[in-house]
Enzyme design. Structure first.
Site, PDB file in Angstrom:
ATOM      1  N   ASP A  25       8.659  -3.534  11.541  1.00 56.26           N
ATOM      2  CA  ASP A  25       7.950  -4.962  11.483  1.00 56.26           C
ATOM      3  C   ASP A  25       8.820  -5.960  11.320  1.00 56.26           C
ATOM      4  O   ASP A  25       8.642  -6.952  12.040  1.00 56.26           O
ATOM      5  CB  ASP A  25       7.013  -4.985  10.369  1.00 56.26           C
ATOM      6  CG  ASP A  25       5.688  -3.981  10.490  1.00 56.26           C
ATOM      7  OD1 ASP A  25       5.971  -2.989  11.315  1.00 56.26           O
ATOM      8  OD2 ASP A  25       5.007  -3.907   9.502  1.00 56.26           O
TER       9      ASP A  25
ATOM     10  N   GLU B 138       7.521   5.093   0.719  1.00 57.70           N
ATOM     11  CA  GLU B 138       7.550   4.711   2.220  1.00 57.70           C
ATOM     12  C   GLU B 138       8.997   4.385   2.597  1.00 57.70           C
ATOM     13  O   GLU B 138       9.238   4.769   3.772  1.00 57.70           O
ATOM     14  CB  GLU B 138       6.902   3.187   2.054  1.00 57.70           C
ATOM     15  CG  GLU B 138       6.640   2.670   3.415  1.00 57.70           C
ATOM     16  CD  GLU B 138       5.875   1.146   3.307  1.00 57.70           C
ATOM     17  OE1 GLU B 138       5.946   0.679   2.269  1.00 57.70           O
ATOM     18  OE2 GLU B 138       5.553   0.764   4.451  1.00 57.70           O
TER      19      GLU B 138
HETATM   20  C1  GLC Z   1       4.243  -0.782   7.815  1.00 61.87           C
HETATM   21  C2  GLC Z   1       5.398  -0.172   8.894  1.00 61.87           C
HETATM   22  C3  GLC Z   1       4.480   0.311  10.013  1.00 61.87           C
HETATM   23  C4  GLC Z   1       3.417   1.177   9.436  1.00 61.87           C
HETATM   24  C5  GLC Z   1       2.503   0.694   8.570  1.00 61.87           C
HETATM   25  C6  GLC Z   1       1.415   1.737   7.940  1.00 61.87           C
HETATM   26  O1  GLC Z   1       3.532  -1.989   8.556  1.00 61.87           O
HETATM   27  O2  GLC Z   1       6.059  -1.095   9.429  1.00 61.87           O
HETATM   28  O3  GLC Z   1       5.373   1.135  10.960  1.00 61.87           O
HETATM   29  O4  GLC Z   1       2.690   2.019  10.670  1.00 61.87           O
HETATM   30  O5  GLC Z   1       3.266   0.187   7.545  1.00 61.87           O
HETATM   31  O6  GLC Z   1       2.190   2.707   7.335  1.00 61.87           O
END
Ligand code: GLC
Length: 436
Positions: free
Chosen positions: A170, A402
């Site tokens: 992102d 995460e």
């Molecule tokens: C964040 C990450 C993305 C992922 C999402 C849900 O936005 O950057 O890659 O899919 O979280 O986990």
């Protein structure tokens, strides 16, 4: 220890699995179904509960649009803990959107082809999984068809993404120079992510203005692909995204051959594949950096930075042996020092690197997972083993977070992970790694 972690990983997945037959990435922060998360999550389930793995895939595919598009988030239920939700995205503006499932009007990396193939490889009852694949493979094929028909305006075999959220990475520093070309309005909105996670680990308010503005432009044109290709200020050929497509093309070819018939589809996939592979090595390989890079299609310029996405083509068998040797050397020189865990998400030697901030430096387990398999395929067993043991060490030290600080010294000060905790794909891919 390992057994406990295995149980913990399964508990996380079971706990994040919802009655509607899909799994949220993590409580609070991400309360819906995300596209590429679902693929990784299905692989974790495949190791101990194939019914859930199938449900995960099926729920996502059920949200497909009639043009083959699969959205990046499916808003299965209402939640006020996330922004921007369905009221902002308004995907229903697209005439071919799926009116049954509120969603976003953007997508995420095409992981479903190789997910199906992996499920088949993991399955003990191959007949049962093959039956499931037969029923669903056509929808994944349609998704690839959507990409080649609508996301490749110059017919290069490389598809574009029109939003940084489509990349999955992102807020990577890769996008910073694109933000410089834009001047979005100041939006007024209430962030929800920063109520779950420390703001210093998340994108800034101004970055969010850019993210929302791109969506507004797409909405003005009812998410029409041709208009987006013409007008979106963000239009990028991403090596990670395209590598996932290529890996999934290959998986679909293999699966169709197992199923039999479908010669027309196999021929089409092979044609896409040959073209994509050639263009990829020609356009997205940077000799000077010794790595794959992104290409800014809107501003017609290469984005010359090394990130963990730069090594993802290994997973899809794209580099020649020589290119593989070069990019692995680049990775080890820049990312692989003894003081670091592999693999940081952005070039640790660059001034834009930040070891705690989301995609600006931290280690992510899904990228490590791809790297692990890619390195094995190219015969780099020792480095693959290090990627695996670094991943497992991080997860054992701080839990199924995460993302993770790549600097070893940081753990002498505090043992902590970043972003959301009990994160589904970290748990799912751990289960896959330990089973390999
Ligand atoms: C964040 C990450 C993305 C992922 C999402 C849900 O936005 O950057 O890659 O899919 O979280 O986990």
């Amino acid at each position: 220890m390992a057994t406990d972690l295995k149980k913990e990983a399964q508990d996380i997945l079971n706990d994040n699995f919802q009655a509607g037959g899909y799994t949220i990435p993590c409580k609070g922060l991400y309360p819906f179904q995300w596209k590429w998360d679902s693929g990784f999550i299905a692989l974790g389930f495949a190791h101990y509960d194939m019914e859930k793995a199938k449900a995960e895939m099926k729920t996502l595919l059920d949200a497909q649009w009639s043009n083959g598009f699969i959205p990046h988030i499916v808003f299965h239920q209402k939640s006020d803990s996330y922004f921007p939700g369905p009221d902002f995205h308004q995907a229903e503006l697209h005439p071919l959107s799926n009116k049954q499932y509120p969603s976003t009007g953007m997508t995420q990396p095409p992981v479903l082809g190789f997910t199906l193939e992996k499920m088949y490889k993991i399955a003990k009852d191959k007949t049962d999984v093959l039956h499931f694949i037969k029923e669903n493979i056509g929808r994944v094929y349609d998704n690839h068809n959507y990409f080649y028909k609508n996301r490749d305006p110059k017919n290069e075999g490389l598809v574009y993404i029109y939003h940084n959220w489509e990349s999955g990475t992102d807020n990577s520093p890769l996008w910073d120079d694109i933000w410089e070309t834009m001047n979005p309005p100041e939006y007024t909105f209430e962030r929800r992510d920063t109520t779950h996670v420390d703001a210093s680990q998340r994108p800034s308010k101004r970055e969010y203005d850019h993210y929302l503005h791109i969506i507004d432009i797409a909405k003005e044109h009812n998410y029409d692909d041709a208009k987006i290709a013409e007008l979106s200020p963000f239009l990028v050929q991403d090596p990670l995204f395209n590598a996932m497509l290529i890996k999934s093309n290959e998986a679909l070819i293999d699966l169709y051959k197992i199923i039999g018939g479908n010669e027309d589809k196999v021929a089409q996939l092979e044609q896409w594949q040959a073209k994509s592979m050639a263009s990829f090595n020609e356009k997205l390989y940077d000799n000077e950096l010794g790595a794959y890079i992104h290409y800014d299609l809107r501003n017609e310029r290469p984005i010359q930075f090394v990130s963990s996405s730069s090594f993802s083509p290994l997973f899809a068998g794209i580099p020649t042996k020589e290119q593989a040797a070069t990019i692995i050397k680049t990775m080890m020189d820049k990312f692989g020092g003894d003081d670091m865990y592999l693999c940081a998400s952005f070039d640790p030697t660059h001034e834009r690197f930040n070891p705690k901030k989301y995609w600006r430096g931290p280690v992510w387990i899904n990228l490590n997972w791809m790297l692990y398999y890619g390195l094995l395929d190219y015969g780099y067993d020792d480095i693959a083993a290090r990627v695996k043991s670094d991943s497992i060490e991080l997860l054992s030290k701080v839990g199924f977070y995460e993302y993770f600080n790549p600097m070893k010294a940081a753990y002498e000060v505090e043992q902590k992970g970043y972003g959301g905790g009990n994160f589904s794909w970290s748990a799912a891919l751990y289960l896959d790694l330990i089973n390999n």
